[in-house]
Scaffold this motif. Structure first.
Motif, PDB file in Angstrom:
ATOM      1  N   PRO A 180     -32.054 -39.498  26.699  1.00  0.00           N
ATOM      2  CA  PRO A 180     -31.194 -40.635  26.374  1.00  0.00           C
ATOM      3  C   PRO A 180     -31.326 -41.855  27.283  1.00  0.00           C
ATOM      4  N   SER A 181     -32.012 -41.738  28.416  1.00  0.00           N
ATOM      5  CA  SER A 181     -31.966 -42.811  29.413  1.00  0.00           C
ATOM      6  C   SER A 181     -32.616 -44.099  28.943  1.00  0.00           C
ATOM      7  N   ALA A 182     -33.647 -44.006  28.113  1.00  0.00           N
ATOM      8  CA  ALA A 182     -34.357 -45.205  27.670  1.00  0.00           C
ATOM      9  C   ALA A 182     -33.425 -46.148  26.922  1.00  0.00           C
ATOM     10  N   ALA A 183     -32.524 -45.603  26.115  1.00  0.00           N
ATOM     11  CA  ALA A 183     -31.627 -46.447  25.321  1.00  0.00           C
ATOM     12  C   ALA A 183     -30.710 -47.270  26.225  1.00  0.00           C
ATOM     13  N   VAL A 184     -30.165 -46.645  27.269  1.00  0.00           N
ATOM     14  CA  VAL A 184     -29.295 -47.374  28.187  1.00  0.00           C
ATOM     15  C   VAL A 184     -30.099 -48.413  28.963  1.00  0.00           C
ATOM     16  N   TRP A 185     -31.305 -48.055  29.352  1.00  0.00           N
ATOM     17  CA  TRP A 185     -32.178 -48.994  30.066  1.00  0.00           C
ATOM     18  C   TRP A 185     -32.442 -50.234  29.216  1.00  0.00           C
ATOM     19  N   LEU A 186     -32.707 -50.039  27.937  1.00  0.00           N
ATOM     20  CA  LEU A 186     -32.961 -51.172  27.037  1.00  0.00           C
ATOM     21  C   LEU A 186     -31.705 -52.021  26.862  1.00  0.00           C
ATOM     22  N   ALA A 187     -30.540 -51.372  26.783  1.00  0.00           N
ATOM     23  CA  ALA A 187     -29.295 -52.124  26.633  1.00  0.00           C
ATOM     24  C   ALA A 187     -29.040 -52.995  27.862  1.00  0.00           C
ATOM     25  N   LYS A 188     -29.298 -52.458  29.035  1.00  0.00           N
ATOM     26  CA  LYS A 188     -29.110 -53.237  30.258  1.00  0.00           C
ATOM     27  C   LYS A 188     -30.105 -54.392  30.334  1.00  0.00           C
ATOM     28  N   LEU A 189     -31.318 -54.154  29.850  1.00  0.00           N
ATOM     29  CA  LEU A 189     -32.322 -55.220  29.861  1.00  0.00           C
ATOM     30  C   LEU A 189     -31.907 -56.360  28.929  1.00  0.00           C
TER      31      LEU A 189
END
Length: 497
Positions: A180-189
């Motif tokens: 799941p970490s990629a989705a949060v990383w993209l949201a923060k970006l």
């Protein structure tokens, strides 16, 4: 102390009120590296409410300003591909080069989103009746839900949310709980790129979170990629709740090798398309239909190429990494016993192969099975792992009949030097995406992605022009003005704002 991956709601990390959580493994080590919170229905409600509150302001934000956010996001993503690729490798297991390729294909859709004005222009007809004009507008649908799979934790969300956001919608994304970490990383970006809080929200979890999205009355549409049984469930449930749906299901992709094909090219293609990302691709070639007169030579060429492949930790420069979980590895490996019991020949057995990685990793090296009967579950099922099956056929006609008899219609390929055969194949095959001497016919971003039959359920394919259609609704306006109006004098150069 255990590290938890939290939800992302209204521009901030939120633990939520759910007591449940799940493990996130490093598949190359076979160890739990962190845990992910599982959203309750209340958590999903909070994310939807954040999206609903953000919608009016984002909908009314000018096209020019929405484009600027997408352009900035594109530059940030392109500049930090290595950082995201490392996240994908650590949680999914795919090798770094494959992870970077996944991001590159997602980046294509971000670039397409930057061209949103050209795809969402309305039409205008002047003087359809005396003094009456008719024109159309394309407007966002509202709050949209996206449910993405484990095998492409960055690319699949990037197929959907850039178009949804660029066209003025707000989003609740539910990524796979396995990585799941990629989705949060993209949201923060995106927040760094200037996206207002609440426009993109991320909730983690399992069926509880999925059902909450499917039933929520504020969510107007659902985009999904995953297995066919789940796609059928998503489509039936969401449409019953009045939502528009695009649900991309499973696949059993065939590659037909004719006698006049370049067998070296075909063997390279079969290996590349069969074992990339450990075969965990909905566009992987999992069944090769080899015409009998060249089948022995083709199988030998594939086996020789497989002997050069290395399997191991994706950070070490190997060709193929582990599978996503131990349970999935065991399920895929179990098909090899079925194959031999059904009379197939196990040419290359990936079980117990030497790997460049921790012995506790979820390993299954590339595997080749020849003479697979079409009655076997090894042929019929979407195995979703590094198992390449060879089915021997008498010629073009039998190969085409087998492909068209499959319940799936996602992708297919033909390898031949006969232009007439290729042209006939592209016309006669009942599959949505076709490759001619191309093993993985994933369309570029400005063409749409989607299969036929049990590989696609819903109203539209993904990305391309169909993606813009899915995330907008058309409004037709009939107008008559009896008196002209005057806007006053302004000699300045016109500007967009």
């Amino acid at each position: 102390m255990t590290e938890f991956i939290e939800h992302w709601i209204a521009g901030a990390s939120v633990a939520g009120d759910a007591e449940r959580s799940g493990p996130v493994y490093n598949p190359a080590l076979g160890t739990e590296q962190r845990r992910v919170r599982f959203a309750s229905t209340a958590d999903v409600d909070a994310a939807v409410e954040a999206a609903a509150q953000a919608f009016p302001g984002w909908r009314d934000t000018s096209i020019a300003r929405r484009q600027q956010v997408m352009f900035k996001f594109r530059e940030l993503l392109a500049g930090r591909t290595g950082e995201l690729a490392a996240i994908l490798t650590s949680e999914h297991g795919k090798v770094l080069a494959d992870a970077a390729g996944e991001i590159a294909r997602g980046l294509e859709v971000v670039e397409l989103a930057c061209a949103m004005p050209a795809y969402t222009k309305g039409e205008y007809s002047e003087n359809v009746s005396t003094g009456i004009d008719v024109y159309t507008l394309r407007q966002p649908v509202g709050v949209v839900g996206i449910i993405s799979p484990f095998n492409f934790p960055a690319m699949v969300p990037l197929w959907f949310f850039p178009l949804a956001i660029a066209t003025g919608n707000t989003v609740v994304l539910k990524p796979s709980e396995k990585d799941p970490s990629a989705a949060v990383w993209l949201a923060k970006l995106l927040q760094e790129a200037g996206l207002p809080d609440g426009v993109l929200n991320v909730v983690h979890g399992d069926k509880v979170a999925v059902d909450a999205l499917l039933h929520h009355p504020t969510v107007r549409s659902i985009s999904f990629v995953g297995s066919t049984p789940i796609a059928q469930y998503i489509y039936a449930t969401a449409t019953a709740n009045g939502k528009r749906v695009q649900a991309l299901g499973g696949a059993k992709n065939h590659m037909l090798v004719l006698p006049d094909a370049d067998l070296d090219l075909a063997a390279d293609a079969a290996v590349n398309a069969g074992f990339g990302s450990a075969g965990e691709r909905c566009m992987a070639i999992s069944a090769v239909l080899a015409v009998e007169q060249v089948a022995d030579e083709f199988v030998a060429k594939v086996a020789e190429r497989m002997s050069r492949l290395t399997t191991g930790d994706g950070t070490r420069g190997t060709d193929m990494g582990p599978l996503i979980t131990r349970e999935h590895r065991d399920k895929v490996a179990g098909y090899l016993d079925i194959a031999t019991a059904d009379g197939a020949s196990l040419v290359v057995d990936g079980r117990g192969a030497e790997v460049d990685g921790d012995p506790n990793g979820f390993w299954l090296a590339p595997t080749l099975v020849d003479r697979v009967p079409t009655t076997s579950s090894v042929y019929r099922d979407e195995i979703f792992g590094p198992v390449l099956s060879v089915v021997r056929v008498s010629g073009y006609e039998e190969g085409l009949e087998i492909i068209n008899s499959s319940r799936y219609g996602n992708g297919t390929a033909i390898f031949t030097n006969d232009g007439g055969a290729a042209r006939r194949f592209q016309r006669e095959v009942t599959v949505g995406m076709v490759g001619i001497n191309v093993p993985i016919p994933v369309p570029v971003a400005y063409h749409s992605f989607g299969g036929w039959k049990d590989s696609l359920f819903g109203d539209a394919k993904a990305y391309g022009a169909r993606g813009f259609d899915f995330y907008t609704q058309e409004k037709a306006i009939t107008s008559r003005w009896l008196d002209p109006s005057h806007g006053g004098l302004n000699l300045g150069f016109p500007q967009h704002d």
